[in-house]
Scaffold this motif. Structure first.
Motif, short mmCIF file in Angstrom:
data_model
loop_
_atom_site.label_atom_id
_atom_site.label_comp_id
_atom_site.label_asym_id
_atom_site.label_seq_id
_atom_site.Cartn_x
_atom_site.Cartn_y
_atom_site.Cartn_z
N ILE A 1 0.86 -1.19 0.00
CA ILE A 1 0.00 0.00 0.00
C ILE A 1 0.89 1.24 0.00
O ILE A 1 1.80 1.36 0.82
CB ILE A 1 -0.94 0.01 1.22
N VAL A 2 0.62 2.15 -0.92
CA VAL A 2 1.41 3.37 -1.06
C VAL A 2 0.48 4.56 -0.84
O VAL A 2 -0.62 4.62 -1.39
CB VAL A 2 2.05 3.46 -2.47
N LEU A 3 0.95 5.51 -0.03
CA LEU A 3 0.18 6.73 0.21
C LEU A 3 0.28 7.67 -1.00
O LEU A 3 1.31 7.72 -1.68
CB LEU A 3 0.71 7.47 1.43
N ASN A 4 -0.77 8.43 -1.21
CA ASN A 4 -0.77 9.49 -2.23
C ASN A 4 0.37 10.45 -1.91
O ASN A 4 0.55 10.83 -0.74
CB ASN A 4 -2.12 10.20 -2.21
N PRO A 5 1.16 10.86 -2.89
CA PRO A 5 2.29 11.77 -2.64
C PRO A 5 1.89 13.08 -1.93
O PRO A 5 2.71 13.65 -1.21
CB PRO A 5 2.84 12.06 -4.04
N LEU A 6 0.66 13.54 -2.10
CA LEU A 6 0.23 14.76 -1.42
C LEU A 6 0.17 14.56 0.09
O LEU A 6 0.34 15.52 0.84
CB LEU A 6 -1.14 15.22 -1.93
N LEU A 7 -0.07 13.34 0.54
CA LEU A 7 -0.22 13.06 1.97
C LEU A 7 1.06 12.56 2.64
O LEU A 7 1.15 12.54 3.86
CB LEU A 7 -1.31 11.99 2.18
N ILE B 1 -8.32 11.90 -0.24
CA ILE B 1 -7.59 12.89 0.55
C ILE B 1 -8.57 13.67 1.42
O ILE B 1 -8.31 13.90 2.60
CB ILE B 1 -6.77 13.81 -0.37
N ALA B 2 -9.71 14.06 0.86
CA ALA B 2 -10.73 14.79 1.64
C ALA B 2 -11.20 13.95 2.82
O ALA B 2 -11.37 14.48 3.93
CB ALA B 2 -11.90 15.18 0.76
N ASP B 3 -11.41 12.66 2.62
CA ASP B 3 -11.86 11.77 3.71
C ASP B 3 -10.84 11.74 4.84
O ASP B 3 -11.21 11.78 6.02
CB ASP B 3 -12.07 10.34 3.20
#
Length: 172
Positions: A4-10, A86-88
């Motif tokens: 599992i990889v996080l979104n780069p923005l987070l 991201i909003a969640d």
């Protein structure tokens, strides 16, 4: 289990990003995320498109967020049947920290902790545009973070889990 990889923005970064940030999103947890979270590159509020991006790859329906700075285990869980966005994530964090602390929780804190939290609460309500309203809500969980209210990103825990750790930094 898949990786599992996080979104780069987070993603939390060990390296300083512009403005001393550790994440590409600049956000103070005391503010509503959808109207105040900004990209550090542009100082622009996150767009609806950015907020709608999945928080992880592959997308998860549930993401547990752990905050070791809070004095109690207040669960932060972002959920979305079509994949956590991201909003969640930002909304789950905000909703969790903007809850009034219970009296028994406050009483369980040391005198030193209560005094420090009371100072933060006093500063917060006195500085607000509606001090009586803010005062009437009482001490919130976010007050327990003291001055560590700036989002500094997420780090996945162990590979294959649906949990990550939120990093926070001090207000400048």
């Amino acid at each position: 289990m898949s990786h599992i990889v996080l979104n780069p923005l987070l993603q939390y970064s060990q390296h300083d990003l512009p403005g001393g940030n550790r994440c590409r999103i600049k956000w103070d947890l005391r503010q509503p995320p959808c109207s105040s979270a900004q990209l550090i590159e542009s100082d622009q509020t996150l767009s609806d498109t950015e907020l709608a991006q999945h928080a992880t790859h592959p997308p998860l329906n549930t993401l547990q967020i752990i905050c070791g700075v809070l004095p109690f285990e207040w669960p932060i869980i972002a959920q979305n049947p079509t994949g956590v966005t991201i909003a969640d994530v930002l909304q789950a964090i905000h909703q969790t920290v903007m809850v009034q602390i219970k009296q028994n929780e406050y009483d369980a804190l040391s005198l030193k902790q209560r005094n420090r939290i009371a100072q933060i609460f006093d500063t917060r309500w006195r500085a607000s545009l509606e001090p009586r309203t803010i005062w009437s809500f009482g001490v919130l969980r976010v007050d327990c973070l003291l001055n560590h209210t700036i989002f500094a990103g997420l780090t996945m825990t162990i590979e294959g889990t649906d949990a990550c750790i939120v990093s926070l930094r001090r207000v400048n």
